[in-house]
Design an enzyme around this catalytic site. Structure first.
Site, PDB file in Angstrom:
ATOM      1  N   ASP A 263     -41.861  18.262  20.791  1.00 35.93           N
ATOM      2  CA  ASP A 263     -42.165  19.919  20.494  1.00 35.93           C
ATOM      3  C   ASP A 263     -41.119  20.536  19.131  1.00 35.93           C
ATOM      4  O   ASP A 263     -40.216  19.609  18.095  1.00 35.93           O
ATOM      5  CB  ASP A 263     -41.569  20.466  21.413  1.00 35.93           C
ATOM      6  CG  ASP A 263     -42.789  22.036  21.636  1.00 35.93           C
ATOM      7  OD1 ASP A 263     -42.503  22.368  20.659  1.00 35.93           O
ATOM      8  OD2 ASP A 263     -41.889  22.703  22.942  1.00 35.93           O
TER       9      ASP A 263
HETATM   10  C1  BGC Z   1     -43.971  25.670  21.863  1.00 34.61           C
HETATM   11  C2  BGC Z   1     -44.789  25.033  22.015  1.00 34.61           C
HETATM   12  C3  BGC Z   1     -45.873  25.114  20.500  1.00 34.61           C
HETATM   13  C4  BGC Z   1     -44.919  24.663  19.454  1.00 34.61           C
HETATM   14  C5  BGC Z   1     -45.298  24.520  17.794  1.00 34.61           C
HETATM   15  C6  BGC Z   1     -42.877  25.481  20.844  1.00 34.61           C
HETATM   16  O1  BGC Z   1     -41.805  26.224  20.265  1.00 34.61           O
HETATM   17  O2  BGC Z   1     -42.809  25.244  22.822  1.00 34.61           O
HETATM   18  O3  BGC Z   1     -45.863  24.591  22.908  1.00 34.61           O
HETATM   19  O4  BGC Z   1     -46.726  24.492  20.284  1.00 34.61           O
HETATM   20  O5  BGC Z   1     -43.886  25.710  19.613  1.00 34.61           O
HETATM   21  O6  BGC Z   1     -45.413  26.537  17.567  1.00 34.61           O
END
Ligand code: BGC
Length: 741
Positions: A263
């Site tokens: 993530d």
């Molecule tokens: C979130 C993810 C997301 C990623 C990209 C993160 O902060 O937890 O779910 O896909 O950002 O935007």
């Protein structure tokens, strides 16, 4: 490209090139015209490095992405295409109901169609892979990302996750209109301690495997090409560096052979967690855990080369990760067509098409949950004068913070939809500014600058507006109050300890109640809220969630009775925040509280609140009534190889065509590991004409009776079971059956 060619390509790549394939940078670094801007988390890359990262997130738009792809590939020694990823969570531009609402539809095939439609819009905008679906099980209404989940139940969650993966990916990733799906956040991100975002997760392996892992597994079995790690620690180890979780559970046990991405910044966060000393260790740990792509941190970019050169990490480990990334690019067909479906001309045709809007309306209607309908106040009567009152009456932004390209201007508000009505008389007073209700909530980032401005603007609202609303309420036969939680109060980083509606909205509610008791309350929001007073004092209560682009039309269609709301609760609606987490499939305890009798003091209960939620999982009303018979089994025992067929007859006893969600629950009465009082094992959504009856059958197999035993095996045990086929988790009569050796 053939596998052999892919392997040859890998052999030809320099170490640097390989490392770059494992870096994903945010779109802010790039502009369509190939200029480089921005930095992230204080990390600075050289121009060269930015141009070498193998994937980018957060960009869309066919023309811009084509330009970027051209510029990128021209610089690439081996012309490897760039991978474009985006958070297409509940639509790109046509916004469908939030995932939690789609969970409420109990209609995976519909969720699949929504994902397909969202994928088509994304594909034509040049996107290759979305960061969805989110398979995290959610049982804590305080957590803001409930909105992005499919609810509290592992079975429903798994069915929805698998359907959404299929909807995005179809048969083959390279097919037109298809994009890759990324199942996230592995694992158990939905169980942060105290419902606080990014907080640690402590779960026994039993609970993890039994309830939290199955939905990810179903998404993987459905063919998801990517999985994302979670931010949280799981029993003390951050997921992103958790070798056991990623290598043993995800890859070996679940058989996932696609790309594992961290993530946002999670590889670097291994340091903040206190798990790694510095970047080098973080890079090594994440690689050893099998994390292929480092999203939005400079850890892989800055450390992998050194690790390999100093022989602290094998090049083979690097090669394996790079090969998985190249394989994904190949499956998407990017080596032959690096733009995939990105096409400026098609964008105008595909995006926000009539067909997609129609689907968005259908999905919204199927997601609405009617919780109460006293005196059959709904559907509204044509002869009645109806006042639409409240902050959400003229509200365009009926989408979540994750509606990536969603624009309020595309939506029709409830009052706009009401104004188009020919047969009903509506009067709209959008009293009480939405934002004024949320003093104390400050959220400032690029996309929400208007927040502050709107707040100031809204302060100018006067007492007169409220008086106008009360006059309208007094003169109306029925008042529809449109209340709720602001869309920015749910989503990422939006945990709350107070899940009531803002006091200003409650004051309005009470003032209206004084002048008119015929109240229908429509509630918007991204999580289960404390609606005790609203439920008690309204004649009807409709949960509309965050319904998306067609929300206004869908609400009017349901209020006027042209359509019926057919959603059922995907999460128990708590009495209050103190009950949270509250979910139906709990264990009985040694001292269960007596139901409906005088409480026994030393029993498992609260002194000041019932154990039961305000409304249970699976519950929801429509505009007709049904009778469901007690289930009949074709036999009352089975061996492990045999099956039992359980059937009920359902009849529409009302006056109009309507839908019901028949839910199959099972209980294992005695087992070596205590089993929940009920578990959902199947459901069928059916639609019947008045007077029509139908026999509905569920097949019971041994597999449905398995659980995670003391020795960590999925097993079933002989003995007595109970089964219900009902319209919620609290209704229906149990019948028994036996599993024999
Ligand atoms: C979130 C993810 C997301 C990623 C990209 C993160 O902060 O937890 O779910 O896909 O950002 O935007």
């Amino acid at each position: 490209m053939k596998t052999e060619e892919l392997k040859t390509l890998l052999e030809k790549m320099s170490l640097e090139e390989k490392v770059h394939q494992l870096m994903q940078l945010p779109g802010a670094y790039y502009q369509g015209n190939a200029e480089i801007t921005g930095n992230m988390n204080g990390d600075q890359y050289t121009q060269e490095e930015v141009w070498e990262a193998g994937s980018v997130l957060g960009l869309y738009g066919a023309q811009a992405l084509r330009q970027l792809q051209d510029a990128y590939m021209a610089r690439q020694p081996h012309h490897i295409p760039l991978l474009f990823m985006l958070d297409v969570i509940h639509g790109l531009r046509t916004i469908f109901p939030i995932p939690l609402a789609q969970g409420a539809s109990f209609h995976p095939a519909l969720a699949e169609r929504c994902a397909q439609a969202a994928g088509e819009e994304a594909a034509v905008s040049g996107v290759h892979v979305t960061f969805a679906p989110m398979a995290d099980l959610v049982r804590d209404a305080r957590w803001g990302r409930c909105m992005e989940a499919y609810g509290e139940d592992p079975y429903l969650n798994g069915e929805m996750t698998a359907a959404v993966v299929k909807g995005f990916q179809g048969e083959k990733l390279r097919d037109v209109g298809r994009i890759g799906a990324c199942v996230k956040h592995f694992a158990a991100y939905g169980a942060p301690t105290a419902g606080r975002e990014y907080n640690n997760v402590e779960l026994s392996e039993h609970t993890l495997r039994e309830y939290y892992l199955p939905a990810y597994e179903k998404g993987i079995a459905a063919g998801a090409c990517m999985v994302m790690t979670s931010f949280n620690t799981l029993n003390g180890i951050p997921s992103t560096g958790n070798r056991w979780l990623m290598r043993d559970v995800l890859r070996r046990e679940m058989g996932f052979d696609g790309v594992l991405i961290s993530d946002w910044g999670a590889v670097k966060e291994l340091i903040a967690h206190g798990y790694c000393e510095g970047s080098e260790e973080a890079a090594r740990r994440a690689m050893e855990a099998g994390v292929d792509i480092d999203m939005a941190s400079d850890v892989y970019g800055k450390s992998l080369l050194r690790l390999i050169r100093e022989e602290k990490m094998s090049e083979e480990l690097l090669d394996q990760a790079v090969y998985r990334v190249l394989t994904l690019k190949n499956k998407l067909g990017l080596f032959e067509n690096p733009y995939k479906d990105g096409n400026g001309t098609q964008e105008n045709i595909v995006i926000l098409s009539e067909e997609k809007r129609k689907l968005a309306k259908e999905a919204a209607i199927e997601s609405f949950v009617l919780l109460k309908n006293q005196d059959e106040i709904l559907p509204l009567k044509k002869e009645n004068k109806v006042a639409l009152i409240g902050p959400y009456t003229d509200w365009k932004d009926m989408h979540s913070a994750w509606a990536i390209a969603g624009q309020g201007q595309d939506a029709i508000t409830v009052s706009e939809a009401a104004a188009l009505e020919k047969e009903f008389v509506f009067c709209s007073v959008p009293v009480e500014p939405i934002l004024e209700s949320y003093q104390g909530l400050s959220r400032k980032n690029g996309s929400d600058v208007q927040w502050e401005e709107a707040l100031l603007e809204n302060r100018k609202q006067t007492q007169e507006q409220r008086s106008a609303a009360l006059t309208a309420a007094a003169q109306a036969d029925t008042v529809v109050l449109l209340l709720g939680e602001h869309r920015l109060q749910s989503g990422e980083a939006a945990s709350r300890v107070d899940i009531r509606l803002p006091e200003r909205q409650m004051e309005l509610f009470r003032a209206v109640r004084k002048v008119n008791q015929n109240i229908v309350t429509v509630v918007f929001g991204g999580r289960p809220l404390d609606l005790r007073e609203i439920s008690e004092e309204s004649k009807a209560l409709l949960l509309a969630w965050l319904p998306g682009t067609e929300g206004g039309n869908a609400i009017i269609e349901v209020l006027t009775g042209r359509s019926e709301p057919t959603g059922r609760l995907p999460m128990s609606l708590p009495q209050c925040v103190g009950q949270v987490p509250v979910f139906y499939s709990e264990y009985q305890t040694g001292r269960p509280a007596a139901k409906g009798e005088d409480p026994v003091f030393y029993s498992s209960r609260y002194l000041d609140c019932p154990n039961e939620p305000l409304y249970p999982f699976g519950y929801g009303l429509g505009y007709t009534s049904f009778e469901i018979t007690v289930p009949i089994l074709n036999r009352n025992y089975m061996s492990r190889e045999e099956k039992i067929l359980a059937s009920v007859e359902i009849v529409n006893t009302g006056k109009r065509r309507g839908s019901q969600v028949l839910q199959l629950y099972i209980r294992d009465c005695v087992a070596s590991v205590v089993r929940p009082v009920k578990e959902l094992k199947g459901f069928q959504k059916i639609c019947l004409n008045p007077g029509e009856r139908k026999q509905i059958t569920f097949e019971i197999t041994e597999e449905m009776l398995r659980f995670h035993d003391e020795k960590g095996r999925w097993t079933s045990e002989e003995g007595e079971f109970q089964l219900w086929i009902s319209d919620s988790c609290v209704t229906g009569r149990a019948v028994g059956f036996t599993l024999r050796g």
